[in-house]
Design a protein around this motif. Structure first.
Motif, PDB file in Angstrom:
ATOM      1  N   GLY A 141     -48.308 117.835  62.004  1.00 12.97           N
ATOM      2  CA  GLY A 141     -49.262 117.017  62.752  1.00 12.97           C
ATOM      3  C   GLY A 141     -50.006 117.819  63.798  1.00 12.97           C
ATOM      4  N   LEU A 142     -49.280 118.688  64.514  1.00 10.42           N
ATOM      5  CA  LEU A 142     -49.930 119.520  65.525  1.00 10.42           C
ATOM      6  C   LEU A 142     -50.932 120.475  64.894  1.00 10.42           C
ATOM      7  CD1 LEU A 142     -46.829 120.327  67.769  1.00 10.42           C
ATOM      8  CD2 LEU A 142     -48.793 118.899  68.396  1.00 10.42           C
ATOM      9  N   GLU A 143     -50.591 121.022  63.737  1.00 10.80           N
ATOM     10  CA  GLU A 143     -51.530 121.920  63.060  1.00 10.80           C
ATOM     11  C   GLU A 143     -52.751 121.158  62.552  1.00 10.80           C
ATOM     12  OE1 GLU A 143     -48.266 125.239  61.499  1.00 10.80           O
ATOM     13  OE2 GLU A 143     -49.180 123.836  60.077  1.00 10.80           O
ATOM     14  N   GLY A 144     -52.546 119.923  62.112  1.00  9.55           N
ATOM     15  CA  GLY A 144     -53.691 119.113  61.709  1.00  9.55           C
ATOM     16  C   GLY A 144     -54.644 118.869  62.869  1.00  9.55           C
ATOM     17  N   GLY A 149     -56.464 131.692  63.994  1.00  8.56           N
ATOM     18  CA  GLY A 149     -55.323 131.239  63.209  1.00  8.56           C
ATOM     19  C   GLY A 149     -54.000 131.661  63.812  1.00  8.56           C
ATOM     20  N   GLN A 150     -53.916 132.912  64.258  1.00  4.12           N
ATOM     21  CA  GLN A 150     -52.691 133.392  64.888  1.00  4.12           C
ATOM     22  C   GLN A 150     -52.383 132.602  66.149  1.00  4.12           C
ATOM     23  OE1 GLN A 150     -53.675 137.508  65.431  1.00  4.12           O
ATOM     24  NE2 GLN A 150     -52.981 138.106  63.371  1.00  4.12           N
ATOM     25  N   THR A 151     -53.395 132.403  66.966  1.00  2.00           N
ATOM     26  CA  THR A 151     -53.200 131.674  68.222  1.00  2.00           C
ATOM     27  C   THR A 151     -52.762 130.240  67.965  1.00  2.00           C
ATOM     28  OG1 THR A 151     -54.944 133.020  69.230  1.00  2.00           O
ATOM     29  CG2 THR A 151     -54.313 131.009  70.379  1.00  2.00           C
ATOM     30  N   ALA A 152     -53.429 129.576  67.020  1.00  2.00           N
ATOM     31  CA  ALA A 152     -53.108 128.181  66.740  1.00  2.00           C
ATOM     32  C   ALA A 152     -51.713 128.043  66.146  1.00  2.00           C
ATOM     33  CB  ALA A 152     -54.150 127.591  65.784  1.00  2.00           C
ATOM     34  N   LEU A 153     -51.323 128.956  65.248  1.00  2.00           N
ATOM     35  CA  LEU A 153     -50.008 128.869  64.622  1.00  2.00           C
ATOM     36  C   LEU A 153     -48.895 128.987  65.649  1.00  2.00           C
ATOM     37  CD1 LEU A 153     -48.182 128.802  62.103  1.00  2.00           C
ATOM     38  CD2 LEU A 153     -48.380 131.301  62.015  1.00  2.00           C
ATOM     39  N   VAL A 154     -48.969 129.997  66.483  1.00  2.00           N
ATOM     40  CA  VAL A 154     -47.914 130.207  67.475  1.00  2.00           C
ATOM     41  C   VAL A 154     -47.906 129.075  68.499  1.00  2.00           C
ATOM     42  CG1 VAL A 154     -47.016 131.775  69.220  1.00  2.00           C
ATOM     43  CG2 VAL A 154     -48.008 132.694  67.116  1.00  2.00           C
ATOM     44  N   ALA A 155     -49.094 128.641  68.931  1.00  2.00           N
ATOM     45  CA  ALA A 155     -49.161 127.541  69.901  1.00  2.00           C
ATOM     46  C   ALA A 155     -48.559 126.267  69.323  1.00  2.00           C
ATOM     47  CB  ALA A 155     -50.611 127.300  70.319  1.00  2.00           C
ATOM     48  N   CYS A 156     -48.821 125.983  68.058  1.00  2.00           N
ATOM     49  CA  CYS A 156     -48.256 124.783  67.429  1.00  2.00           C
ATOM     50  C   CYS A 156     -46.739 124.895  67.302  1.00  2.00           C
ATOM     51  CB  CYS A 156     -48.884 124.553  66.058  1.00  2.00           C
ATOM     52  SG  CYS A 156     -50.608 124.001  66.126  1.00  2.00           S
ATOM     53  N   GLY A 157     -46.244 126.089  66.964  1.00  2.26           N
ATOM     54  CA  GLY A 157     -44.806 126.278  66.887  1.00  2.26           C
ATOM     55  C   GLY A 157     -44.128 126.077  68.227  1.00  2.26           C
ATOM     56  N   MET A 158     -44.724 126.649  69.284  1.00  5.83           N
ATOM     57  CA  MET A 158     -44.152 126.488  70.623  1.00  5.83           C
ATOM     58  C   MET A 158     -44.224 125.039  71.082  1.00  5.83           C
ATOM     59  SD  MET A 158     -45.737 129.951  72.367  1.00  5.83           S
ATOM     60  CE  MET A 158     -45.048 129.604  73.988  1.00  5.83           C
TER      61      MET A 158
END
Length: 505
Positions: free
Chosen positions: A194-197, A295-304
């Protein structure tokens, strides 16, 4: 004018020639040690309590029975459907039931090496960190959904990176398809999906609208959840909660997952946060460009954010156990790889100490597996050993009590009795099993004796975790031989777990 998001990303600056010569061998060593940890982490251990549910589901007679069981499980249907098909080929021995998880766990770092990132060093460091992640060891030898979930979460992280940096319909379909499988493997995956969406909509609004057909894989996911979620929500009732709220010591979990040991993980996370803060300030002041792709920024931010959200709720209400953050770990491990690759420009050897610490931690775990295999919690939390003990003493009927608040839920189909008798049936013993309804009041010792009766060859199997609030065994610990000395009993558990087997000769 072509969309800038569709342009190829600039490659990171090449590291000094000597650096790959050091990092590559360490990454290959990490992969070897990680493989060994998976192979020797308990393939032959008894099936523990949760794995027994998987075994019962996998051995159902037909698809309608399979669906009925899956609708009474906390996880989604992806893994159990796969295991049901696999059991038809390989059987239901402990090793056969665990083999799919082992294969999937080994495949996870190999997937990263193959398709994880355009930059070879990022691929190698990410694969090495994944191979050495502690959360991957035990899940590799468990007949549970977690190895599949880890693989899907890794594949989804790779797909999300590609989608954000170069969005198109094919990449969007790939990301939503994997996301749907993730959620239908374990519902906690819905948080990061959901966060990635949201991130996709925020960062690439035009492309997100154009790729709306990629929502189609979410339709079957939503249909299944509509039937299944009422059962899942029944576990949120206060009288069926078996967790406690989190304390501050739970914060050690995250660095431990990244490096295997808490303090090295703390050092790594601190260095990463300081570096991210410095880069962010420099970017805001216009002194330097932000060194990570969208993409890198969004992926890590969503994981955190996913970890923070799920653990944050766990501090407020009892809702959390460590395995629930597994679908977010690949995003964090990717962040480690991105950061090390970035730091290579200023400090080319920054990866070496971290990889050495992780390899050393994993090697210590491997030594523990080889030296003391029975330290594995599965030897203290299973029905397999008590069932063998009961059968060897000529039992012809069994009374079972799973002493846990979750057992207070209705069980009209007799699922607990089926789980309690699984190993007896598998070994060819025709022994009837009766499950004692979970007693909210009273002494389970006397209730079990009353239900078992006085006829010889009756058996009792009573399992409980004294650390779980509400467990009746906390208030009335087992004392069956003291109440009736004719009964012979043996506890196969290890504090705080009790796995009590008793028989009346």
């Amino acid at each position: 004018m072509a969309d800038a998001a569709a342009l190829p990303l600039p490659r990171a600056p090449a590291l000094p020639r000597a650096t790959p010569d050091l990092i590559a061998p360490l990454c290959w060593a990490a992969l070897v040690v990680g493989l060994a940890c998976r192979l020797f982490s308990g393939m032959n251990a008894p099936l523990w309590f949760d794995e027994t549910f998987s075994a019962v589901i996998a051995t159902q007679d037909n698809i309608p029975h399979l669906i009925r069981w899956m609708l009474q499980e906390l996880s989604g249907p992806t893994y159990y459907s796969m295991l049901f098909a696999w059991e038809r080929i390989a059987g239901d021995s402990n090793v056969a039931l665990r083999l799919p998880s082992l294969i999937l766990s080994i495949a996870t770092p190999l997937l990263i090496l193959w398709r994880g990132h355009p930059d070879r060093q990022v691929r190698m460091i990410w694969a090495a960190a994944t191979a050495l992640s502690v959360i991957g060891f035990d899940s590799a030898t468990q007949a549970r959904p977690y190895a599949l979930l880890f693989l899907l979460a890794t594949a989804q992280a790779i797909a999300f990176l590609r989608l954000i940096d170069r969005p198109d319909l094919r990449r969007a379909f790939l990301w939503t398809g994997i996301s749907a499988l993730m959620v239908l493997t374990h519902y906690h995956a819905a948080v990061i999906c959901g966060l990635e969406g949201i991130a996709y909509l925020a960062l690439r609004p035009k492309q997100a609208i154009r790729t709306w057909p990629a929502l189609l894989p979410l339709i079957p996911m939503t249909a299944w959840m509509a039937f299944h979620l009422p059962f899942i929500l029944s576990f949120t009732n206060k009288d069926t909660v078996w967790y406690g709220t989190l304390g501050l010591d739970a914060l050690w979990l995250i660095p431990s997952l990244l490096t295997g040991l808490a303090w090295p993980g703390v050092i790594l996370l601190t260095a990463m946060l300081v570096s991210f803060g410095h880069d962010l300030v420099a970017a805001r002041r216009g002194k330097a460009a932000w060194p990570y792709s969208a993409g890198q920024t969004a992926l890590v931010a969503c994981g955190m954010a996913a970890v923070a959200l799920v653990m944050g709720i766990g501090f407020i209400i009892p809702s959390f156990t460590a395995r629930y953050i597994l679908p977010y770990v690949p995003a964090l491990l990717a962040g480690v790889a991105f950061w090390i690759r970035r730091m290579g420009k200023a400090a080319p050897l920054v990866a070496a100490p971290m990889l050495c610490l992780m390899i050393g931690s994993a090697a210590a775990q491997l030594a523990g597996y080889l030296r003391n295999p029975q330290d594995d919690f599965r030897y203290a939390f299973n029905f397999e050993q008590p069932s063998q003990w009961i059968a060897a003493r000529g039992a012809d009927r069994l009374v079972l009590l799973w002493d846990n608040p979750t057992a207070g839920l209705n069980d009209p189909d007799g699922h607990l009795a089926a789980v309690g008798g699984y190993f007896l049936r598998r070994d060819g013993h025709d022994i009837g099993v009766t499950a004692l309804p979970w007693p909210r009041r009273g002494d389970p010792n006397r209730l079990l004796l009353d239900l078992a009766g006085n006829r010889p060859h009756g058996a009792i199997l009573w399992a409980y975790d004294a650390s779980v609030p509400g467990t009746r065994g906390r208030v009335h610990p087992w004392a069956i031989p003291h109440i009736d000395p004719r009964w012979q009993c043996r506890d196969f558990g290890r504090a705080p777990i009790t796995m009590l087997a008793c028989i009346l000769p």
